[in-house]
Design an enzyme around this catalytic site. Structure first.
Site: not given
Lengths: 216, 222
Positions: A46-48, A88
């Protein structure tokens, strides 16, 4: 057509292979996790800032410090790692994500994608989508075939691009379309629809694969 | 050594109208609410806020937006706070919000570039889209890249989980996001942290942000 989303998610799940690193977009793509075969292990990014994201947190057990990119509370699987946003997106642009699954406003026969803005009407922003579609090894668009009867799959996108020539495959409740140099190739279809109905719901010419199969 | 510990109101007292402030967090996960609340009380105006998103109504930078303090918002995604669209489209000139949208990975790298002394970064993200307008396009080894410039700020609001009195900070879970990048990209860095400990208590292996970046420490973050 309430099960359209379920059909799409179920079909997309078949695209994910054991060991793949996968990033799922917000909304419909997130449903894909519900249809993964038990013997397939996927590493969700997840890019966060998490690799090895687990299922949504159970109600009452949420850790407020562990979220996914859609602002939902999630869990971390054994072997997970947290990182900052530069790391990320380094993972994303650096082609270390095998598959990303995203929704779209429009996709065209060249694989161009429009998903982040309807000028003058809706300006949610691109978030991480522009990086994801440029960086992921395989880009799958998971969406309903039309929007209130209007074509979403077109000869040319009319909305501003998220990126050009990035989409590999489109999965809708009507079928599976692969982007090829010759245009869109229908490789699978939902037998609830005739090929004529599918073509009619599509704003670009569909080439029919000689190996056409039913989806699911 | 200089005492960096202050109350939230003392910490933001140096911020004036028109300042540019980076705020850590991703959908308010990792946003120092204690510093946002103090900035709302100080009620400085015409701020430029650099944050991943617009927070939520009543949460994170959403509080600054509701209080009419933001003139320009630089973010990657604002769709989950409906007040952004209202303020962008308002007829009332003094309430009008300018919103500059940047792809999330590019936002992170532009902040990192400012933090690490780079003159810019080259990214394939945005090539062929309206994001590329007015930017230099370079072809390197057969691939096209956009030149994206460093993004600096006057202040950064960082949210720590544990911070020692020197400012060394650890982030828990996904609260890390933009925080360590912003800590290097602003002239003056304020950490709102959940727990303050003595210098030496933190294992140096586990520290994410060095205390050298931190000017002010505010405890009491939830």
């Amino acid at each position: 057509m309430s099960d359209a989303k379920a059909i799409i998610a179920q079909r997309v799940a078949k695209e994910l292979k054991d060991g793949n690193v996968v990033n799922l977009g917000i909304g419909l793509p997130t449903m894909v996790v519900n249809y993964l075969p038990e013997d397939v292990e996927i590493i969700f990014q997840s890019e966060n800032g998490i690799m090895g994201m687990g299922p949504a947190a159970e109600e009452g057990c949420e850790d407020l410090d562990i979220m996914n990119a859609g602002a939902g509370y999630v869990t971390a699987n054994p072997g997970a790692m947290y990182f900052d946003s530069a790391t990320s997106f380094g993972i994303i642009r650096g082609r270390h994500v095998d598959v990303t699954v995203l929704g779209a406003l429009q996709v065209d026969r060249h694989g161009n994608l429009a998903s982040w803005i309807i000028p003058g009407k809706m300006v949610p922003g691109m978030g991480g989508s522009m990086d994801l579609v440029v960086g992921a090894k395989k880009v799958i668009i998971a969406m309903q075939h039309t929007q209130k009867g209007n074509h979403k799959i077109l000869d040319e996108c009319t909305l501003p691009y998220t990126a050009v020539k990035v989409v590999d495959e489109i999965v809708t409740e009507m079928g599976v379309m692969v982007v090829t140099p010759e245009g869109l190739l229908l490789t699978e279809y939902n037998p609830e629809y005739t090929l004529e109905q599918i073509q009619e719901a599509t704003g670009a010419k569909l080439n029919i694969s000689p190996d056409l199969k039913t989806m699911l | 050594m200089k005492n960096k510990i202050k109350t939230a109101d003392e910490a933001v007292s140096v911020i004036q109208d028109g300042a540019t402030i980076m705020v850590g967090g991703f959908m308010v996960c990792g946003t120092p609410e204690i510093l946002i609340d103090a900035l709302v009380r100080k009620n400085v105006k015409n701020l430029t806020i650099i944050c991943n998103d617009a927070g939520l109504p009543g949460k994170g930078v959403g509080k600054l937006l509701s209080n009419g303090q933001i003139k320009t918002l630089i973010a990657s995604h604002v769709g989950l706070n409906p007040e952004v669209a209202q303020r962008m489209n308002t007829e009332v000139e003094e309430d009008k919000l300018e919103c500059i949208l940047i792809p999330q990975g590019t936002l992170a790298e532009r902040i990192r570039a400012a933090s690490t002394g780079l003159g810019g970064i080259l990214t394939p993200t945005g090539v062929g889209t309206i994001v590329a307008e007015g930017k230099q396009l370079l072809e390197i080894e057969g691939n096209e890249y956009l030149l994206e410039l460093p993004l600096h700020a006057d202040f950064a609001f960082i949210r720590g989980t544990v911070t020692d009195k020197f400012g060394n900070t650890i982030y828990n879970g996904t609260t890390q996001n933009f925080n360590p990048l912003m800590a290097g990209a602003a002239e003056h860095v304020i950490v709102g942290t959940c727990k303050v400990v003595e210098v030496g208590e933190l294992d140096p292996n586990t520290i994410h942000t060095s205390g050298i970046f931190v000017d002010t420490i505010v405890g009491g973050e939830q």
